[in-house]
Design a protein around this motif. Sequence first.
Motif, PDB file in Angstrom:
ATOM      1  N   MET A 140       0.851  -1.183   0.000  1.00  0.00           N
ATOM      2  CA  MET A 140       0.000   0.000   0.000  1.00  0.00           C
ATOM      3  C   MET A 140       0.889   1.236   0.000  1.00  0.00           C
ATOM      4  N   GLU A 141       0.417   2.274  -0.659  1.00  0.00           N
ATOM      5  CA  GLU A 141       1.097   3.559  -0.642  1.00  0.00           C
ATOM      6  C   GLU A 141       0.273   4.505   0.212  1.00  0.00           C
ATOM      7  N   THR A 142       0.929   5.548   0.712  1.00  0.00           N
ATOM      8  CA  THR A 142       0.234   6.518   1.553  1.00  0.00           C
ATOM      9  C   THR A 142       0.474   7.918   1.026  1.00  0.00           C
ATOM     10  N   ARG A 143      -0.640   8.670   0.938  1.00  0.00           N
ATOM     11  CA  ARG A 143      -0.606  10.070   0.541  1.00  0.00           C
ATOM     12  C   ARG A 143      -0.989  10.905   1.762  1.00  0.00           C
ATOM     13  N   ILE A 144      -0.173  11.877   2.090  1.00  0.00           N
ATOM     14  CA  ILE A 144      -0.466  12.778   3.196  1.00  0.00           C
ATOM     15  C   ILE A 144      -1.277  13.949   2.642  1.00  0.00           C
ATOM     16  N   ASP A 145      -2.492  14.133   3.135  1.00  0.00           N
ATOM     17  CA  ASP A 145      -3.342  15.240   2.700  1.00  0.00           C
ATOM     18  C   ASP A 145      -3.207  16.458   3.608  1.00  0.00           C
ATOM     19  N   GLN A 146      -3.002  16.227   4.893  1.00  0.00           N
ATOM     20  CA  GLN A 146      -2.839  17.315   5.857  1.00  0.00           C
ATOM     21  C   GLN A 146      -1.891  16.817   6.938  1.00  0.00           C
ATOM     22  N   TRP A 147      -0.965  17.664   7.368  1.00  0.00           N
ATOM     23  CA  TRP A 147      -0.009  17.235   8.390  1.00  0.00           C
ATOM     24  C   TRP A 147       0.542  18.453   9.117  1.00  0.00           C
ATOM     25  N   ASP A 148       0.090  18.661  10.317  1.00  0.00           N
ATOM     26  CA  ASP A 148       0.543  19.773  11.149  1.00  0.00           C
ATOM     27  C   ASP A 148       0.969  19.175  12.487  1.00  0.00           C
ATOM     28  N   ALA A 149       2.192  18.640  12.499  1.00  0.00           N
ATOM     29  CA  ALA A 149       2.690  17.881  13.656  1.00  0.00           C
ATOM     30  C   ALA A 149       3.176  18.821  14.753  1.00  0.00           C
ATOM     31  N   ARG A 150       2.202  19.347  15.484  1.00  0.00           N
ATOM     32  CA  ARG A 150       2.474  20.184  16.655  1.00  0.00           C
ATOM     33  C   ARG A 150       1.291  20.014  17.592  1.00  0.00           C
ATOM     34  N   THR A 151       1.492  20.349  18.850  1.00  0.00           N
ATOM     35  CA  THR A 151       0.388  20.307  19.793  1.00  0.00           C
ATOM     36  C   THR A 151      -0.732  21.196  19.265  1.00  0.00           C
ATOM     37  N   GLY A 152      -1.913  20.612  19.076  1.00  0.00           N
ATOM     38  CA  GLY A 152      -3.053  21.336  18.522  1.00  0.00           C
ATOM     39  C   GLY A 152      -3.214  21.192  17.019  1.00  0.00           C
ATOM     40  N   GLY A 153      -2.258  20.551  16.344  1.00  0.00           N
ATOM     41  CA  GLY A 153      -2.331  20.382  14.895  1.00  0.00           C
ATOM     42  C   GLY A 153      -3.169  19.169  14.505  1.00  0.00           C
ATOM     43  N   CYS A 154      -3.536  19.099  13.232  1.00  0.00           N
ATOM     44  CA  CYS A 154      -4.340  17.986  12.720  1.00  0.00           C
ATOM     45  C   CYS A 154      -3.602  17.266  11.597  1.00  0.00           C
TER      46      CYS A 154
ATOM     47  N   ALA B 148      -8.935   6.136   4.304  1.00  0.00           N
ATOM     48  CA  ALA B 148      -8.532   7.434   4.831  1.00  0.00           C
ATOM     49  C   ALA B 148      -8.602   7.433   6.360  1.00  0.00           C
ATOM     50  N   PHE B 149      -7.658   8.131   6.961  1.00  0.00           N
ATOM     51  CA  PHE B 149      -7.546   8.242   8.417  1.00  0.00           C
ATOM     52  C   PHE B 149      -7.286   9.705   8.754  1.00  0.00           C
ATOM     53  N   ARG B 150      -7.794  10.133   9.919  1.00  0.00           N
ATOM     54  CA  ARG B 150      -7.566  11.523  10.327  1.00  0.00           C
ATOM     55  C   ARG B 150      -7.543  11.614  11.844  1.00  0.00           C
ATOM     56  N   GLY B 151      -7.023  12.729  12.324  1.00  0.00           N
ATOM     57  CA  GLY B 151      -6.993  12.951  13.761  1.00  0.00           C
ATOM     58  C   GLY B 151      -6.342  14.284  14.076  1.00  0.00           C
ATOM     59  N   CYS B 152      -6.175  14.512  15.362  1.00  0.00           N
ATOM     60  CA  CYS B 152      -5.536  15.730  15.853  1.00  0.00           C
ATOM     61  C   CYS B 152      -4.458  15.366  16.856  1.00  0.00           C
ATOM     62  N   PHE B 153      -3.373  16.099  16.789  1.00  0.00           N
ATOM     63  CA  PHE B 153      -2.302  15.960  17.778  1.00  0.00           C
ATOM     64  C   PHE B 153      -2.682  16.792  18.998  1.00  0.00           C
ATOM     65  N   HIS B 154      -2.997  16.148  20.092  1.00  0.00           N
ATOM     66  CA  HIS B 154      -3.338  16.880  21.309  1.00  0.00           C
ATOM     67  C   HIS B 154      -2.093  17.328  22.048  1.00  0.00           C
ATOM     68  N   GLU B 155      -1.030  16.524  21.955  1.00  0.00           N
ATOM     69  CA  GLU B 155       0.231  16.896  22.590  1.00  0.00           C
ATOM     70  C   GLU B 155       1.373  16.161  21.903  1.00  0.00           C
ATOM     71  N   ILE B 156       2.431  16.879  21.630  1.00  0.00           N
ATOM     72  CA  ILE B 156       3.660  16.264  21.127  1.00  0.00           C
ATOM     73  C   ILE B 156       4.785  16.709  22.045  1.00  0.00           C
ATOM     74  N   ARG B 157       5.440  15.728  22.654  1.00  0.00           N
ATOM     75  CA  ARG B 157       6.611  15.964  23.500  1.00  0.00           C
ATOM     76  C   ARG B 157       7.704  14.997  23.048  1.00  0.00           C
ATOM     77  N   PRO B 158       8.938  15.193  23.485  1.00  0.00           N
ATOM     78  CA  PRO B 158      10.004  14.272  23.077  1.00  0.00           C
ATOM     79  C   PRO B 158       9.756  12.818  23.468  1.00  0.00           C
ATOM     80  N   ASP B 159       8.999  12.584  24.537  1.00  0.00           N
ATOM     81  CA  ASP B 159       8.788  11.210  25.003  1.00  0.00           C
ATOM     82  C   ASP B 159       7.409  10.651  24.684  1.00  0.00           C
ATOM     83  N   ARG B 160       6.500  11.471  24.106  1.00  0.00           N
ATOM     84  CA  ARG B 160       5.170  10.937  23.817  1.00  0.00           C
ATOM     85  C   ARG B 160       4.385  11.808  22.855  1.00  0.00           C
TER      86      ARG B 160
END
Length: 158
Positions: A48-62, A75-87
Amino acid sequence: MTRETSIEADPELPIIRMTRDFAGTPEQLLRAHTDPVLFARWIGPNGMETRIDQWDARTGGCWRYVSFRDDAEYAFRGCFHEIRPDRIVQTFTFEGEPDGVALETLRFESLGEGRTRLRVQSLVDSFEGRDAWLASGMDTGLNEGHAKLERMLTDGSV
């Protein structure tokens, strides 16, 4: 030796726990999960191949991505609620089942000597939903994706 990701269903809560050790640092695993180019290379089953349609990898991003093969798209979607070095804490929705939103926590635990244990916990809304996820073939996609990620870590791609 082929290593597989451990997948366990909690008997008392609608939670799926996944664990796998990788030959990479927590920083490398965080990067593989937050860099859209790297993520698209390893996520999902073989073929399978994957196409990224939206990517905002920060706390609060989608985020949103589509995995595809031939005429099939998932298709899959979600929001980043928190990004830290350990989680990472994020939501996860398969658009084919839009009511099935999971709250996921990914933890990157250093084992020393350049090795990291990835622990993922997915909380879904019901035992029925959890069991449907487990029966969906997610283990194949998860194991094949994690094997691709392991190869990327060992060949220096991450």
